[in-house]
Design an enzyme around this catalytic site. Sequence first.
Site: not given
Length: 666
Positions: A300-302, A305, A457
């Site tokens: 997800h954060y890849h 980015a 989170y």
Amino acid sequence: MNKTFKYIVLLALACFVGKANAQELKTEVFSLLNLDYPGLEKVKALHQEGKDADAAKALLDYYRARTNVKTPDINLKKVTIGKDEQKMADEALQHTFFAHKGYQPSFNYGEDIDWRYWPVKDNELRWQLHRHKWFTPMGKAYRVSGDEKYAVEWTKQYIDWIKKNPLVKVDKKEYEMTGDNQLKGDVENARFAWRPLEVSNRLQDQTSQFQLFLPSPSFTPEFLTEFLVNYHKHAIHILGIYSAQGNHLLFEAQRMIYAGAFFPEFKEAAAWRKSGIDIMNREINVQVYNDGGQFELDPHYHLAAINIFCKALNIADLYGFRNEFPQEYLDTIEKMIVFYANVSFPDYTNPCFSDAKLTNKKEMLKNYRNWSKMFPKNQFIKYLATDGKEGALPEYLSKGFLKSGFFVFRNSWGTDATQMVVKAGPKAFWHCQPDNGTFELWFNGKNLFPDSGSYVYAGEGEVMEQRNWHRQTCVHNTVTLNNKNLDQTESVTKLWQPEGNVQILVTENPSYKNLKHRRSVFFVDNSYFVIVDEMVGSQKGSINLHYQMPKGEIANSREDMTFVTQFEEGSNMKLQCFGPEGMTMKKEPGWCSTAYRKRYKRMNVSFNVKKDSEDAVRYITVICPIKNSADAPKLSAKFKNKTFNENGLEVEVKVNGKKQSLNYKL
């Protein structure tokens, strides 16, 4: 007399409330702007004459006439609004604010807005309230309908937020909730309202809101000065307190580029832009491994980015400073896209490793189309952007990303593929879970081993308990000691052989003090998997091999340690575990989450062995994807090397009587 006194009190209160929300001329705005900027000549002259009210009117005229500045986020000639956004805009008129999609229906924050209201002690709910996600839908609703009520309410809420959320001195660590939980008042509030990530969110989104509401009569000269002074405060705040690392830093830097480009009239605008560009050029080399993986090891954060790096380029193209990004920057983005495409499944979804959320095909087609414009020569990206109508697939099938520790076994690129994605990489950061060695397995249109995901989170009480449950090593497809989380997450690839009838991955993680985990995965004849787990070291205790089962009916047997899914024809599997004498099997209720605060129940399974000596504990698991559960094969497996061998392995597996010797030497 009493009635008269009551009336006076009410009148005074009304005046006080009205003044609290009133727009004031902020004359300090003129000291923040470069009044020699082309187009501001009249503003400068009036200000020098002491006519600041007239200067503010001239400044508003300038912005309304300005045509050379825009953003890629909104097309003012074609403003549209969807059903969900319209609902957000209308609810916001009553102070029911869409703070977080995981908390629906949205909460109401009171007639006199309480920006500190925290109905569920989830940090994300409180942080994201200050991203003002409903402001842009209000702007769209105003433009589409022409109804002034949206602009009136937006300006009121904007001023109200400024008044009630002062920027006070906060220790940097407090913004990430790692410091004193006993903070009170404005300091406690500022750790949420003025966290750099939220500030950057507002910096970016307010460029769209500025454009949407600018023609409104409610957007007065006085309001303009309030807006610009507040916006300047945001940029200066980030400049002095950028996050230390990770995706937060990328978001903040990219949005500082937005700020400097969209408001070039500010004296520091060029410095803001340069600050963002410098960080982006530096961090793309820090945060992205040479194989294209982003260092948080979270799909997800890849993906986030990639889009942050691309957004910076898009704004650079719009304003003509693309040359400030070197070719290496573009090459790295391209590698990141190829990485993401490889670890994704044929239906364009992604493994939900770490804190990842499940994407969908519609969203990803949009991404690939945008990326294909940036990399028109890349045939793989073009293939994905056109859903296979143009472009070409890579010549390879299986692919390893050794630095990031992601490995993909596949026998096809189509939806009928058998595809396993293994995660076994280096130590990562906050969003990465202690799950080294885990995997997801796709077969013929279905994910048969979805990750447990993250659900939430951070926060207090129940929220933190939920967070910690999904982070546990024992709710992943890997091995634990006494069901405890891994002490170390630093996997090393010992062997990667992605071609031939037997493809092999050997990965090793130090896991616990005096206990390492070697996992060997064999993909045999492009059809089934053999997973060998060896726990080696002097540490004693209970060794637990975990598998997270898919949702649905699953036949199982303690006698032969088998699990066979009973799904409709198309995508099923048989799993059988072969372990030491005395191995027991335990079934427990589990969860699978693919979106924030969305999860469903399923079964977790562990195969448990008591380790009471220095001898290694070794398991062989055979996983056979099958279309029909009635066709589940008869399986057997055994070790040929009688004890753990540091330099190699040999096992023998039989599938429906067909013998297969699997081995390697290091």
